[in-house]
Design an enzyme around this catalytic site. Structure first.
Site, PDB file in Angstrom:
ATOM      1  N   SER A  17       3.494  -2.148  10.422  1.00 28.62           N
ATOM      2  CA  SER A  17       5.084  -1.977  10.368  1.00 28.62           C
ATOM      3  C   SER A  17       5.781  -3.134   9.884  1.00 28.62           C
ATOM      4  O   SER A  17       6.788  -3.640  10.429  1.00 28.62           O
ATOM      5  CB  SER A  17       5.316  -1.454  11.912  1.00 28.62           C
ATOM      6  N   GLU A  24      -6.574   4.123   8.206  1.00 25.00           N
ATOM      7  CA  GLU A  24      -6.522   5.858   7.920  1.00 25.00           C
ATOM      8  C   GLU A  24      -7.573   6.348   7.344  1.00 25.00           C
ATOM      9  O   GLU A  24      -8.049   7.652   7.485  1.00 25.00           O
ATOM     10  CB  GLU A  24      -5.241   6.044   6.979  1.00 25.00           C
ATOM     11  N   HIS A  44      -9.395   0.898   4.935  1.00 22.71           N
ATOM     12  CA  HIS A  44      -8.115   1.069   5.877  1.00 22.71           C
ATOM     13  C   HIS A  44      -8.338   1.846   6.943  1.00 22.71           C
ATOM     14  O   HIS A  44      -9.093   2.839   6.944  1.00 22.71           O
ATOM     15  CB  HIS A  44      -7.286   1.504   4.867  1.00 22.71           C
ATOM     16  N   ASN A  52       0.871  -1.078  -0.123  1.00 26.50           N
ATOM     17  CA  ASN A  52       0.008  -0.033   0.126  1.00 26.50           C
ATOM     18  C   ASN A  52       0.943   1.234   0.115  1.00 26.50           C
ATOM     19  O   ASN A  52       1.414   1.474   1.174  1.00 26.50           O
ATOM     20  CB  ASN A  52      -0.719  -0.160   1.036  1.00 26.50           C
ATOM     21  N   LYS A 101       0.196   4.184  -0.221  1.00 32.12           N
ATOM     22  CA  LYS A 101      -0.622   5.353   0.362  1.00 32.12           C
ATOM     23  C   LYS A 101      -0.277   6.598  -0.433  1.00 32.12           C
ATOM     24  O   LYS A 101      -0.382   6.552  -1.614  1.00 32.12           O
ATOM     25  CB  LYS A 101      -0.023   5.656   1.821  1.00 32.12           C
TER      26      LYS A 101
END
Ligand code: PEP
Length: 262
Positions: free
Chosen positions: A215, A98, A96, A12, A14
């Site tokens: 992470s 976010e 997601h 991803n 982003k």
């Protein structure tokens, strides 16, 4: 028991890369991650999809979008519908954290997005995960179960059925972009809980790949791949680094080979 689910590594990107830079990054990642048995997916920003698609012609790396809107068309300025992605992407990340955090997306909207993916033939990666306070008070599993149940209920309310190719990404919110990972055993326990929740809703949960996200790096992934309930990773920051993706996919390849040999 032998695990027959595919091993998947999805990146991803982003809000990173540009139409100018995305194609060469995709080319480099594809070349550095040619490992048999691992499904590779790159999810660049919308404006880079065409560049990444073109760069990946002749590879078997697949292209995903980072989101779709919950309606098929209409007065939604700045949004992109699932149908608009025809010819550009074959996967889509849905829910997601976010977007849940920044756009206030809820499980009902995410259920509708899943239906739009089904209609458009996009393979969904449905993201679920708890916040740190929820884990600290012992409510991590209840939180994820609630997310899944509400999403599945909305899919059913719209008269759709969850697709056979559904992928779930378990992403504890406190691990995303923080450098802090979950423990492999906790992620595996959550994956088992996700499968029980799916099974209770009548879904063939043993066939659903569950990825860990949060992470992930080449140094941190082994703990997750060692768990038979985890089928790969959704990678954020590290997916922009060719060497990191090479290391992550190489390790995923070992898991895929071990599954094939079992
Ligand atoms: C993600 O974007 O889904 C993600 C897990 O990000 P990161 O790997 O940077 O934590």
């Amino acid at each position: 028991m032998a695990v027959s689910r595919p091993v998947i590594v999805a990146g991803n990107w982003k809000m990173n890369s540009t139409p100018e830079s995305a194609g060469s990054l995709a080319t480099e990642i594809a070349a550095a991650t040619e490992v048999s048995g691992v499904t590779r997916v790159l999810c660049p920003p919308f404006v880079c999809l065409v560049n990444v698609r073109d760069a990946l012609v002749g590879t078997n790396v697949e292209v995903g979008a980072q989101n779709v809107h919950w309606e098929a068309a209409g007065a939604y300025t700045g949004e992109v519908s699932a149908g608009m992605l025809a010819g550009l992407a074959t996967w889509a990340i849905i829910g997601h954290s976010e977007r849940r955090r920044d756009q206030g997306e809820d499980d009902v909207q995410i259920g509708r997005k899943l239906v739009r993916c089904i209609e458009a033939g996009l393979r969904p990666i449905l993201c679920v995960g708890e916040q740190l306070p929820e884990r600290e008070v012992g409510r991590a599993e209840a939180t994820v179960q609630g997310q899944l149940e509400e999403t599945i209920a909305e899919v059913a309310r719209l008269g759709a059925v969850l697709p056979n190719d559904l992928v779930i990404a378990y992403e504890p919110v406190w691990a995303i972009g923080t450098g802090r990972t979950a423990r492999g055993s906790d992620a595996a326990a959550m994956a088992q809980h996700v499968r029980s929740t799916l099974a209770a809703a009548g879904i063939s949960a043993e066939r659903v790949p569950i990825l860990y996200g949060g992470s992930v790096t080449s140094a941190a992934i082994d703990e997750f791949l060692a768990e038979p309930d985890i089928d790969g990773a959704l990678v954020g920051g590290a997916s922009l680094k060719v060497d990191e993706m090479a290391g992550i996919v190489a390790r995923a390849g070992l898991t895929a080979a071990a599954r094939q040999a079992a």
